[in-house]
Write an enzyme that holds these catalytic residues in place. Sequence first.
Site, PDB file in Angstrom:
ATOM      1  N   CYS A  85       1.080  -0.809  -0.020  1.00 48.54           N
ATOM      2  CA  CYS A  85      -0.377  -0.162  -0.509  1.00 48.54           C
ATOM      3  C   CYS A  85       0.974   1.193  -0.267  1.00 48.54           C
ATOM      4  O   CYS A  85       2.190   0.815   0.166  1.00 48.54           O
ATOM      5  CB  CYS A  85      -0.925  -0.063   1.344  1.00 48.54           C
ATOM      6  SG  CYS A  85      -1.514  -1.813   1.916  1.00 48.54           S
TER       7      CYS A  85
ATOM      8  N   ARG B 140       1.469   2.149  -6.022  1.00 52.76           N
ATOM      9  CA  ARG B 140       1.604   1.613  -5.010  1.00 52.76           C
ATOM     10  C   ARG B 140       0.366  -0.014  -4.623  1.00 52.76           C
ATOM     11  O   ARG B 140       0.418  -0.968  -3.901  1.00 52.76           O
ATOM     12  CB  ARG B 140       2.646   1.306  -4.026  1.00 52.76           C
ATOM     13  CG  ARG B 140       3.678   2.172  -3.397  1.00 52.76           C
ATOM     14  CD  ARG B 140       3.761   2.728  -2.348  1.00 52.76           C
ATOM     15  NE  ARG B 140       4.087   1.623  -1.622  1.00 52.76           N
ATOM     16  CZ  ARG B 140       5.388   1.607  -1.403  1.00 52.76           C
ATOM     17  NH1 ARG B 140       6.126   1.764  -2.264  1.00 52.76           N
ATOM     18  NH2 ARG B 140       5.805   0.292   0.006  1.00 52.76           N
TER      19      ARG B 140
ATOM     20  N   TRP C  57      -3.299  -1.421  -1.450  1.00 51.87           N
ATOM     21  CA  TRP C  57      -3.146  -3.263  -2.435  1.00 51.87           C
ATOM     22  C   TRP C  57      -3.963  -4.437  -1.487  1.00 51.87           C
ATOM     23  O   TRP C  57      -3.183  -4.307  -0.875  1.00 51.87           O
ATOM     24  CB  TRP C  57      -2.318  -3.579  -2.646  1.00 51.87           C
ATOM     25  CG  TRP C  57      -1.370  -4.531  -4.090  1.00 51.87           C
ATOM     26  CD1 TRP C  57      -1.719  -4.400  -5.101  1.00 51.87           C
ATOM     27  CD2 TRP C  57      -2.276  -6.126  -3.404  1.00 51.87           C
ATOM     28  NE1 TRP C  57      -1.729  -5.304  -5.193  1.00 51.87           N
ATOM     29  CE2 TRP C  57      -1.782  -6.590  -4.465  1.00 51.87           C
ATOM     30  CE3 TRP C  57      -1.456  -7.224  -2.354  1.00 51.87           C
ATOM     31  CZ2 TRP C  57      -1.654  -7.663  -4.964  1.00 51.87           C
ATOM     32  CZ3 TRP C  57      -1.600  -8.213  -2.546  1.00 51.87           C
ATOM     33  CH2 TRP C  57      -1.434  -8.261  -4.264  1.00 51.87           C
TER      34      TRP C  57
ATOM     35  N   ASN D 117       1.299  -0.070   6.398  1.00 47.51           N
ATOM     36  CA  ASN D 117       1.151  -0.844   4.553  1.00 47.51           C
ATOM     37  C   ASN D 117       2.511  -2.022   5.230  1.00 47.51           C
ATOM     38  O   ASN D 117       3.439  -2.123   6.340  1.00 47.51           O
ATOM     39  CB  ASN D 117       2.182  -0.489   4.054  1.00 47.51           C
ATOM     40  CG  ASN D 117       2.599  -1.164   3.031  1.00 47.51           C
ATOM     41  OD1 ASN D 117       2.726  -2.090   2.121  1.00 47.51           O
ATOM     42  ND2 ASN D 117       4.432  -0.903   2.651  1.00 47.51           N
ATOM     43  N   GLY D 118       1.492  -3.267   4.967  1.00 46.27           N
ATOM     44  CA  GLY D 118       2.384  -4.578   5.538  1.00 46.27           C
ATOM     45  C   GLY D 118       1.083  -5.519   5.732  1.00 46.27           C
ATOM     46  O   GLY D 118       0.295  -5.678   5.010  1.00 46.27           O
TER      47      GLY D 118
ATOM     48  N   GLU E 108      11.307 -10.402 -21.252  1.00 46.07           N
ATOM     49  CA  GLU E 108      10.629  -9.297 -20.572  1.00 46.07           C
ATOM     50  C   GLU E 108      10.113  -8.839 -21.411  1.00 46.07           C
ATOM     51  O   GLU E 108       8.679  -8.416 -21.139  1.00 46.07           O
ATOM     52  CB  GLU E 108      12.364  -8.661 -20.488  1.00 46.07           C
ATOM     53  CG  GLU E 108      12.005  -7.107 -20.612  1.00 46.07           C
ATOM     54  CD  GLU E 108      11.081  -6.697 -18.709  1.00 46.07           C
ATOM     55  OE1 GLU E 108       9.925  -5.481 -18.224  1.00 46.07           O
ATOM     56  OE2 GLU E 108      10.867  -7.912 -17.755  1.00 46.07           O
TER      57      GLU E 108
ATOM     58  N   LYS F  46       6.332  -7.984 -19.907  1.00 43.89           N
ATOM     59  CA  LYS F  46       5.552  -6.940 -20.095  1.00 43.89           C
ATOM     60  C   LYS F  46       4.148  -6.969 -21.155  1.00 43.89           C
ATOM     61  O   LYS F  46       3.242  -6.224 -20.762  1.00 43.89           O
ATOM     62  CB  LYS F  46       6.273  -5.725 -22.059  1.00 43.89           C
ATOM     63  CG  LYS F  46       7.628  -5.110 -20.607  1.00 43.89           C
ATOM     64  CD  LYS F  46       7.330  -4.155 -19.563  1.00 43.89           C
ATOM     65  CE  LYS F  46       6.707  -5.059 -18.465  1.00 43.89           C
ATOM     66  NZ  LYS F  46       8.756  -4.886 -18.074  1.00 43.89           N
TER      67      LYS F  46
ATOM     68  N   GLU G   6       2.284  -7.989 -18.081  1.00 41.15           N
ATOM     69  CA  GLU G   6       1.446  -7.080 -17.090  1.00 41.15           C
ATOM     70  C   GLU G   6      -0.518  -6.177 -17.429  1.00 41.15           C
ATOM     71  O   GLU G   6      -0.942  -6.285 -16.530  1.00 41.15           O
ATOM     72  CB  GLU G   6       2.605  -7.171 -16.416  1.00 41.15           C
ATOM     73  CG  GLU G   6       3.671  -6.953 -15.690  1.00 41.15           C
ATOM     74  CD  GLU G   6       4.688  -6.427 -15.131  1.00 41.15           C
ATOM     75  OE1 GLU G   6       3.845  -5.171 -14.056  1.00 41.15           O
ATOM     76  OE2 GLU G   6       5.942  -5.910 -16.247  1.00 41.15           O
TER      77      GLU G   6
ATOM     78  N   HIS H 157      11.000 -28.702 -29.027  1.00 41.62           N
ATOM     79  CA  HIS H 157      10.468 -28.950 -28.042  1.00 41.62           C
ATOM     80  C   HIS H 157       9.361 -28.894 -26.680  1.00 41.62           C
ATOM     81  O   HIS H 157       9.601 -30.034 -25.843  1.00 41.62           O
ATOM     82  CB  HIS H 157      12.253 -29.129 -26.444  1.00 41.62           C
ATOM     83  CG  HIS H 157      13.428 -29.275 -27.001  1.00 41.62           C
ATOM     84  ND1 HIS H 157      14.282 -30.506 -27.406  1.00 41.62           N
ATOM     85  CD2 HIS H 157      14.412 -28.608 -27.941  1.00 41.62           C
ATOM     86  CE1 HIS H 157      14.809 -30.171 -27.968  1.00 41.62           C
ATOM     87  NE2 HIS H 157      15.255 -29.218 -28.743  1.00 41.62           N
TER      88      HIS H 157
ATOM     89  N   LYS I 148       3.285  -1.758  -7.572  1.00 40.15           N
ATOM     90  CA  LYS I 148       5.017  -1.399  -8.103  1.00 40.15           C
ATOM     91  C   LYS I 148       5.615  -1.156  -7.558  1.00 40.15           C
ATOM     92  O   LYS I 148       6.698  -2.784  -8.074  1.00 40.15           O
ATOM     93  CB  LYS I 148       5.291   0.126  -8.405  1.00 40.15           C
ATOM     94  CG  LYS I 148       6.335   0.975  -8.255  1.00 40.15           C
ATOM     95  CD  LYS I 148       6.510   0.230 -10.410  1.00 40.15           C
ATOM     96  CE  LYS I 148       8.143   0.853 -10.984  1.00 40.15           C
ATOM     97  NZ  LYS I 148       8.628   0.368 -11.896  1.00 40.15           N
TER      98      LYS I 148
HETATM   99  C1  AGP Z   1       8.264  -5.383 -13.317  1.00 44.87           C
HETATM  100  O1  AGP Z   1       7.286  -4.622 -14.714  1.00 44.87           O
HETATM  101  C2  AGP Z   1       7.183  -5.868 -12.793  1.00 44.87           C
HETATM  102  N1  AGP Z   1       6.279  -4.470 -11.885  1.00 44.87           N
HETATM  103  C3  AGP Z   1       7.495  -6.749 -11.809  1.00 44.87           C
HETATM  104  O2  AGP Z   1       7.708  -7.626 -11.748  1.00 44.87           O
HETATM  105  C4  AGP Z   1       9.632  -5.876 -10.713  1.00 44.87           C
HETATM  106  O3  AGP Z   1       9.997  -6.077 -11.815  1.00 44.87           O
HETATM  107  C5  AGP Z   1       9.290  -6.384  -9.744  1.00 44.87           C
HETATM  108  O4  AGP Z   1       8.137  -7.059  -8.625  1.00 44.87           O
HETATM  109  C6  AGP Z   1      10.599  -6.351  -8.861  1.00 44.87           C
HETATM  110  O5  AGP Z   1      10.861  -5.113  -9.196  1.00 44.87           O
HETATM  111  P1  AGP Z   1      12.280  -4.560  -7.805  1.00 44.87           P
HETATM  112  O6  AGP Z   1      13.306  -3.931  -9.213  1.00 44.87           O
HETATM  113  O7  AGP Z   1      11.611  -3.142  -7.396  1.00 44.87           O
HETATM  114  O8  AGP Z   1      12.143  -5.264  -6.726  1.00 44.87           O
END
Ligand code: AGP
Length: 617
Positions: free
Chosen positions: A2, A28, A76, A102-103, A490, A494, A497, A513, A612
């Site tokens: 959060c 967040r 969140w 947060n936690g 990657e 993307k 996500e 395979h 994030k």
């Molecule tokens: C990537 O687009 C995501 N937001 C997520 O996979 C992110 O890379 C991952 O949570 C790691 O975050 P960090 O680099 O802040 O540790």
Amino acid sequence: MCGIVAAVGREGNVVPSVIQGLKTLEYRGYDSAGVAIVSDGAIQVRRRTGKIAVLEEDLGQNGLPESSIALAHTRWATHGAPEDRNAHPHRDHLEKVVVVHNGIIENYAELRAELQEAGHEFSSDTDTEVLANLVASLLEENSGDLHAAICAALPRVHGAYALVAASASDSDSLVIARHDSPLVVGIGDGVTCTASDMPALLGLTREFLVLENGETAILTPDSCQIYDPNNQTIERAVQHCDWTPEQAEKGGYPHFMLKEIEEQPDVLARTAFDRLHDAEGDVEFESEFGLDDQALCVFSRLRFMAMGTSFHSAMLGKLFLEEFAQLPGDVVNASEFLYSPKLKEGDALTVIISQSGETADSLRAMREVQSRGGKVLGICNVRGSTLDREADHVVLTHCGPEVGVASTKAFFGQLAALYLLALRVGRARGVLSQEQGFELLSDLRHLRPKLDALFSEAAAQAVQKAADILAPVDSCLFLGRGFNHPIAMEGALKLKEISYIHAEGYPAGEMKHGPIALIDDSFPVVAIATPGRTYEKMVSNIEEVRARSGAVVAVAAEGDEKVSGLADATLFVPEVPEHLSPLVNVIPLQQLSYEVAKRLGKDVDQPRNLAKSVTVE
Ligand code: AGP
């Protein structure tokens, strides 16, 4: 994961600044939000399900009185569905204390049962409401002293927390505490504030101090008194943050993600160019790197650890290292490392990569390595983050704040930093000569102008054509080899996500395979076929896909008619040395996923179910 923001001022109304700060933290968590004030001995709260804009609308119709103290939260959900009653802030049932958190409180159920036993009533399903009631239950025996009550409560709490609390009887102070969740304090003129990260407070101040794990603090309009875990007062130096509020804003772009994609040529310069020593064909990092030639010669291998997009950087960290320094590299998923057999650390240097510097899995892996006597180099984008402060050695990427949940420029900055790291290790170990080092540096310098081609009108049209192929499908495959296997991973991440299309990244050699069974005229493949030792193999893979009527979106070097002749859409990129191709090839894949998600009407900057920085395991 959060977002928290709070402030206490000498006078005036801090609610607008707190809400403004909260908006920069929306990445967040964005399933519900709320704000609370304390005035005339009472706590008033507004909470709404949905984005902060919904809360703002509610405040517009049913405003809060002006207040010089306010605490706010964007959520969140972990415990309790995204509903008004589960949104923060939470009060105890007698409304003596209000908390944002947060936690995760792991033993909240036991504490809740105990408090219910003692007559406390609960109106939400959250762990945080338990915290508010626990603290309130300890106020009386601590003569109404909120800080003392919190210090009495925390030893009974298991889990991670960054919390801010206020009591109804005191509108001149806030009490904060942290354990394994981030919290910074902003020192302003006649206002003291706190938040989950710095960008949220840039509208109020640029003078910060960080609360360490296990610490608490009392914030008043003109002071911040920190207490260590033994409740002893401690002094801490204030740091200046050179980020500007504008950097944390969209700057006229429709989405942060697009802005951040287009910032990447500048990120290359900011992260790499000041560290290049052309004359020596070498790299010099800042003092926090703290590893000289001798130290770098001690290690028999480097082990790269991270999560998500940063894990894909880790894969390239290994490849750059083995290419430039002839030193073995391991790549380990941080969350898997935590539960793997406890082997002796030996002479490995562990490189933990994290944009936020707050990812719980990566931080725990760091502490685990250190507890086994190992050394950790942190590659991170946020100064003052936990990774920056606790790692033994640090290299910062200078990407500026990354707000879009889907990481783009931070990934790019990580690749540039890992390229420099491998070069530095290669020079330090005498594997790379001065001339070879010089050549690798100039390759990097010459890369910048070449990147501009990726933002041309022709490139944008090619992305449109490729999006025509991907937007209508449910599933697809990304293929790459060597330096571009991680880029295929990657690219797939993307797309997943932000468009919610199922996509998998594979080393192309693996296709025959198994995955090839998926291919037909409704299952396209994105193939990265730029010049290098695997080019011919990639061309064969494209032909194998075509032989099964699969549509092909290719990433190819400008003018490569062989590949473009085989592909249904081609994303042309400037030709660069193979070891730099990942930094070029990732950009059209970022643009492609952005375009597809936009076409599908998805929330590009705040995709569902994501956040994030993942601050819980
Ligand atoms: C990537 O687009 C995501 N937001 C997520 O996979 C992110 O890379 C991952 O949570 C790691 O975050 P960090 O680099 O802040 O540790």
